[in-house]
Write a protein that holds these residues in place. Structure first.
Motif, PDB file in Angstrom:
ATOM      1  N   ARG A   9     -10.722  60.660   7.611  1.00 14.53           N
ATOM      2  CA  ARG A   9     -11.498  60.321   8.817  1.00 14.53           C
ATOM      3  C   ARG A   9     -12.224  61.548   9.367  1.00 14.53           C
ATOM      4  N   SER A  10     -11.588  62.712   9.260  1.00 15.15           N
ATOM      5  CA  SER A  10     -12.268  63.899   9.803  1.00 15.15           C
ATOM      6  C   SER A  10     -13.477  64.290   8.946  1.00 15.15           C
ATOM      7  N   LEU A  11     -13.583  63.695   7.762  1.00 12.31           N
ATOM      8  CA  LEU A  11     -14.775  63.926   6.928  1.00 12.31           C
ATOM      9  C   LEU A  11     -15.791  62.792   7.082  1.00 12.31           C
ATOM     10  N   GLY A  12     -15.472  61.854   7.963  1.00 13.28           N
ATOM     11  CA  GLY A  12     -16.379  60.715   8.159  1.00 13.28           C
ATOM     12  C   GLY A  12     -16.240  59.665   7.065  1.00 13.28           C
ATOM     13  N   ALA A  13     -15.172  59.760   6.274  1.00 16.88           N
ATOM     14  CA  ALA A  13     -14.955  58.791   5.188  1.00 16.88           C
ATOM     15  C   ALA A  13     -14.021  57.680   5.657  1.00 16.88           C
ATOM     16  N   ILE A  14     -13.874  56.661   4.800  1.00 12.12           N
ATOM     17  CA  ILE A  14     -13.028  55.515   5.154  1.00 12.12           C
ATOM     18  C   ILE A  14     -11.812  55.497   4.227  1.00 12.12           C
TER      19      ILE A  14
END
Ligand code: LMR
Length: 334
Positions: A181-186
């Motif tokens: 999530r901190s990488l903007g991924a799911i």
């Protein structure tokens, strides 16, 4: 599935209660989810060899690899119910049974190398964490290595921005959830046995794992890129059903403990080589492109993943993270 585990457990209980011949061996069913030719698979076979040898065949260890018996979450339930006696789940898998403290091993970049890891697993914190398992009906016997994780996807993963919007399979750890999530991924929790197909069919775009797991599950054949990030660690806790273990004749238990100690030394002594060999095989296959990060790109990843520490502190407590870092010889992060 729970019904099947319960049925297996009641057969096991009946077998224990029923008339056994004095010469019948004590059976230890050791279930795991990876291939036999991996660090965990080989250590399990070594334990089998030594336990059977040291007990003169009074103990028989049946090793079931590749999720043949149970998948990740089910195997822990099966152990607690007594349908199997021994497992070696990764640290990441203890959260769902209520022992989230092991997730501290999942923190990104928390371990620079395996030598540093030993300071934790062989020190007071390692022992304290194993003790937490008693209340869950299991005894923690040893820490086994796999190695460091790499990121794979069908999209090139170089900068933190490359992860944005992509779906990644994760193990059942809240730390790993926070990491993606901190990488903007799911992130999407999924059993290990389902990963290859999920990658092949595009249910997820990517995943993170060690070279040995990637190679033996053929994930490199269905991922265009693997980035050599070494951003996290996968290791295992060997656990045994507590009631079963405590109920063993003392001399047999002592021989099994000796076998476990030696299997651990053997497995941990060769895990790094296993992963290096898997990397070589992946390179040789030519089926995927391996990306090496520059120093600046590596630093950008580390920076992007720093917020995970704060997030995880809320869950496992800052003191545990500090204790871990102290044992590795590092300064507190926050
Ligand atoms: C995973 O689920 O990716 C790993 O924990 C599998 C394993 O046991 O190494």
């Amino acid at each position: 599935m729970r019904k099947i585990i319960l049925a297996a457990a009641s057969v096991a209980a009946f077998a224990l209660a029923g008339p056994a011949f004095a010469d019948d061996p004590i059976v230890i069913k050791f279930s795991h989810v990876v291939a036999p030719n991996t660090p965990k698979g080989l250590a399990a076979l070594k334990f089998k060899e030594l336990a059977e040898k040291y007990t003169n065949g009074k103990v028989k260890v049946e090793v079931y690899p590749n999720s043949q018996l149970y998948k990740d979450k089910e195997e822990l339930e099966a152990l607690q119910l007594g349908a199997v006696q021994m497992l070696a789940p990764s640290n990441a898998k203890f959260g769902p049974i209520g022992v989230k403290q092991f997730e501290v091993f999942d923190l990104p970049y928390i371990l620079p190398d395996l030598k540093t890891l030993r300071k934790v697993t062989e020190g007071p914190l390692g022992a304290k964490l194993l003790k937490l398992l008693d209340s869950k009906g299991m005894t923690g016997l040893a820490y086994w290595d796999n190695g460091f994780k790499q990121m794979s996807s069908n999209r090139k993963l170089v900068t933190p921005a490359d992860y944005k919007g992509q779906k990644f399979r994760i193990q059942s750890s809240k730390v790993l959830d926070a990491q993606f999530r901190s990488l903007g991924a799911i992130p999407q929790v999924m059993a290990f046995s389902e990963v290859y197909q999920a990658l092949q069919t595009g249910v997820v775009d990517g995943q993170e794992n060690t070279w040995s797991n990637i190679y033996t599950q053929k994930m490199h054949e269905v991922q265009k890129y693997i980035t050599n990030t070494d951003h996290g660690y996968i290791g295992y806790v060997v656990v045994v059903n507590k009631k079963f273990w405590d109920g063993l004749p003392a001399d047999i238990r002592a021989e099994c403990e000796k076998a476990m100690k030696e299997a651990t030394e053997y497995g941990n002594g060769q895990s790094a080589t296993e992963n290096e060999q898997a990397l070589e095989e992946i390179k040789k296959s030519g089926k995927t492109e391996i990306i090496t990060l520059t120093k600046e790109q590596d630093e950008a990843m580390r920076k992007a993943l720093m917020p995970v520490y704060k997030d995880v502190a809320k869950r496992v407590g800052q003191p545990l993270i500090d204790e871990f870092l102290k044992e590795t010889g590092r300064e507190p992060v926050n």
